[in-house]
Motif scaffolding. Structure first.
Motif, PDB file in Angstrom:
ATOM      1  N   TYR A 249       0.836  -1.213   0.000  1.00 20.17           N
ATOM      2  CA  TYR A 249       0.000   0.000   0.000  1.00 20.17           C
ATOM      3  C   TYR A 249       0.868   1.259   0.000  1.00 20.17           C
ATOM      4  CZ  TYR A 249      -3.138   3.547   1.992  1.00 20.17           C
ATOM      5  OH  TYR A 249      -3.848   4.699   2.244  1.00 20.17           O
TER       6      TYR A 249
ATOM      7  N   VAL B 240      -8.468   6.253  -3.673  1.00 20.71           N
ATOM      8  CA  VAL B 240      -8.740   5.070  -2.852  1.00 20.71           C
ATOM      9  C   VAL B 240      -7.968   3.907  -3.446  1.00 20.71           C
ATOM     10  CG1 VAL B 240     -10.472   3.476  -1.975  1.00 20.71           C
ATOM     11  CG2 VAL B 240     -11.030   5.903  -2.242  1.00 20.71           C
ATOM     12  N   LEU B 241      -7.109   3.295  -2.610  1.00 16.90           N
ATOM     13  CA  LEU B 241      -6.307   2.157  -3.048  1.00 16.90           C
ATOM     14  C   LEU B 241      -6.822   0.885  -2.384  1.00 16.90           C
ATOM     15  CD1 LEU B 241      -2.718   3.687  -2.791  1.00 16.90           C
ATOM     16  CD2 LEU B 241      -4.255   3.664  -4.754  1.00 16.90           C
ATOM     17  N   THR B 242      -6.580  -0.251  -3.016  1.00 14.04           N
ATOM     18  CA  THR B 242      -7.026  -1.538  -2.480  1.00 14.04           C
ATOM     19  C   THR B 242      -5.891  -2.205  -1.723  1.00 14.04           C
ATOM     20  OG1 THR B 242      -8.514  -1.813  -4.346  1.00 14.04           O
ATOM     21  CG2 THR B 242      -8.006  -3.779  -3.039  1.00 14.04           C
TER      22      THR B 242
ATOM     23  N   ASP C 269      -5.104  -8.471  -0.442  1.00  8.17           N
ATOM     24  CA  ASP C 269      -6.014  -9.393   0.247  1.00  8.17           C
ATOM     25  C   ASP C 269      -5.261 -10.332   1.180  1.00  8.17           C
ATOM     26  OD1 ASP C 269      -8.201  -8.333  -0.984  1.00  8.17           O
ATOM     27  OD2 ASP C 269      -8.226  -9.793  -2.632  1.00  8.17           O
TER      28      ASP C 269
ATOM     29  N   GLY D 111      -6.908   3.426   1.984  1.00  8.84           N
ATOM     30  CA  GLY D 111      -7.004   2.072   1.477  1.00  8.84           C
ATOM     31  C   GLY D 111      -8.258   1.395   1.982  1.00  8.84           C
ATOM     32  N   GLY D 112      -8.863   0.551   1.173  1.00  2.92           N
ATOM     33  CA  GLY D 112     -10.037  -0.184   1.621  1.00  2.92           C
ATOM     34  C   GLY D 112     -11.235   0.078   0.742  1.00  2.92           C
ATOM     35  N   ASP D 113     -12.420   0.013   1.352  1.00  9.19           N
ATOM     36  CA  ASP D 113     -13.672   0.117   0.597  1.00  9.19           C
ATOM     37  C   ASP D 113     -14.314   1.497   0.742  1.00  9.19           C
ATOM     38  OD1 ASP D 113     -13.444  -2.552  -0.171  1.00  9.19           O
ATOM     39  OD2 ASP D 113     -14.386  -3.234   1.686  1.00  9.19           O
TER      40      ASP D 113
END
Length: 476
Positions: free
Chosen positions: A361, A457-459, A462, A434-436
């Motif tokens: 991230y 917004v970064l993912t 997982d 980061g996230g939803d």
């Protein structure tokens, strides 16, 4: 001491002095009164804060120091409001109630962060009855105390301060005095006395330079038998005069001065607290200077937590350009970077246990600009968000690990539940989460966009989270 945590376990400090209620009326101004050439303020918020000696006690409580407060109040609603605000923060109140006197109250009208007027409600007519009652309470409490602070605002509570200092000396309890008035002989025998320059010159006369301050300070300290005399000089810093030692000078730690209200209260609170731990006046002055620099950047009477103060001292030992920096230091670095045409990226989080998801991230975030700031929740902030068993790693450890990541340029901290105030202070070019999240739910997004920046917004990678790691460890 600056490399270790502040630890006030087993300490208890007594504060004695003029307590007061600081009341703030906040509101907007959009017109001039038809009755007189004055602004009309539409009051939208009323705020009550402990002031005077009560603010000293509050400052100690915020630091995590057990504290008992002795003062004189009236038999009125303001006294109840004052005590309720203090008890909520953990202050033990031992008030002397004077039915014939009002609780000292200072009402300030604030609009757009500017103070328009102050109204004082007070009567300085303390009787021998109140003076004797204060002395009786102090005598009872002193044996259990690590130090005592006498916070004198010349409102009458410390009319018998000479007797109170003698009680402290007989009990072997160090005494710290924040003085007032034109007669310092009443503080004879105190451990440390802390006047500001104006108060000091009221006693010794106008000083043309530091050499004159030093000569007169040494003479005054010796005359009244103080172990130490600390003269605070505003933007010129502080000077400590200690028995048998050369003067100890520090430049002011303030980067921006927004409001000096209560700065002296912060200084004397931190002085006494740190001295109880280290037994060195120089340590106490060093910490007090940093604490004062922090609170003058806040509106109104502000306090500082031990974690924030510890973080400031930790940041000071690092590079002045990169790594762990205070918010004020980061702000200056951002200004320089943006002046050089560099894009500054900001993200934040608890980062309790760093894992591969965090590392990936950070690399993604850094790729969005030239410089990356990571702001970390303090321990108290994490506890409020995650519960009493978190964080696993304390603030300094978390910041030190983040500092080691090559993608990160600056690491700083915030004590609030969200980084909104910090984002408003720093105004980065890119805000990353980061996230939803959706952009309209990200704290600080509006401020960044309004100032020409962007929000991304970064993912997260997982399969990784601090919570899962903690659960896995607990299950083994």
């Amino acid at each position: 001491m600056t490399s270790s945590h502040l630890n006030f376990s087993g300490k208890h400090i007594l504060v004695v002095g003029d307590v007061m209620l600081d009341r703030y009326w906040h509101g907007g101004t959009s017109r001039i009164s038809p009755e007189a050439p004055v602004q009309v303020v539409k009051v939208s918020e009323i705020e009550d804060r402990p002031g005077g000696a009560a603010n000293v006690a509050l400052g100690l409580a915020k630091l995590g120091v057990p504290v008992t407060l002795v003062g004189v109040v009236g038999a009125d609603d303001n006294a109840q409001s004052l005590e309720a605000a203090l008890v909520k923060e953990g202050v033990n109140c031992e008030f002397v109630v004077a039915p014939s006197l009002p609780t000292i109250t200072k009402l300030r009208v604030i609009s757009r962060h500017q103070q328009l007027i102050r109204l004082d409600f007070e009567e300085n007519t303390h009787t021998q009855v109140e003076t004797a009652a204060v002395a009786e309470k102090v005598a009872q409490l002193l044996p259990a105390m690590s130090a005592v602070i006498f916070s004198d605002y010349a409102k009458g509570c410390l009319t018998g301060v000479a007797e109170l200092i003698a009680l402290a000396n007989n009990a072997g309890v160090p005494s710290f005095v924040d003085p007032k008035g034109n007669d310092f002989s009443i503080y004879r025998g105190a451990t440390l006395v802390k006047p500001n320059l104006l108060e000091f010159e009221t006693i010794v006369g106008k000083c043309a330079n530091l050499a004159e301050i030093q000569a007169r300070a040494e003479a005054l300290r010796a005359q009244f038998g103080w172990q130490a005399l600390l003269v605070t000089r505003g933007e010129d810093g502080l000077v400590l005069f200690e028995e048998g030692k050369a003067p100890f000078r520090l430049a002011t730690a303030a980067k921006e001065v927004f409001d000096v209200t209560g700065a002296g209260d912060t200084v004397v609170a931190v002085l006494a607290a740190v001295y109880c731990t280290s037994k060195r006046f120089t340590d106490a002055v060093d910490y007090a200077n940093q604490a004062a620099g922090y609170v003058v950047g806040k509106l109104g009477t502000a306090s500082i937590t031990a974690q924030t103060l510890d973080a400031i001292m930790f940041a000071r030992t690092h590079s002045s350009n990169f790594g762990v920096l205070s918010p004020e230091q980061v702000k200056e670095q951002i200004r320089l970077a943006q002046a050089n045409g560099e894009k500054v990226v900001f993200t934040n989080g608890c980062f309790d246990i760093l894992h591969p998801g965090h590392v990936a991230y950070m690399k993604q975030a850094k790729a969005l600009g030239d410089k990356l700031i990571v702001a970390v929740n303090t321990d108290a902030s994490v506890q409020r968000l995650k519960g009493p068993t978190r964080p696993i790693n304390d603030l300094k450890h978390r910041m030190a690990v983040l500092e080691g990541l090559g993608a990160i340029d600056w690491v700083t901290w915030f004590d609030e539940d969200t980084p909104l105030e910090l984002i408003q202070q720093l105004t980065p070019d890119v805000l990353v989460k980061g996230g939803d999240y959706s952009i309209d739910t990200i704290v600080g997004a509006d401020h960044v966009i309004e100032n020409g920046g962007e929000v991304k917004v970064l993912t997260f990678v997982d399969g990784y989270s601090t919570t899962k790691i903690v659960e896995k460890i607990s299950g083994e």
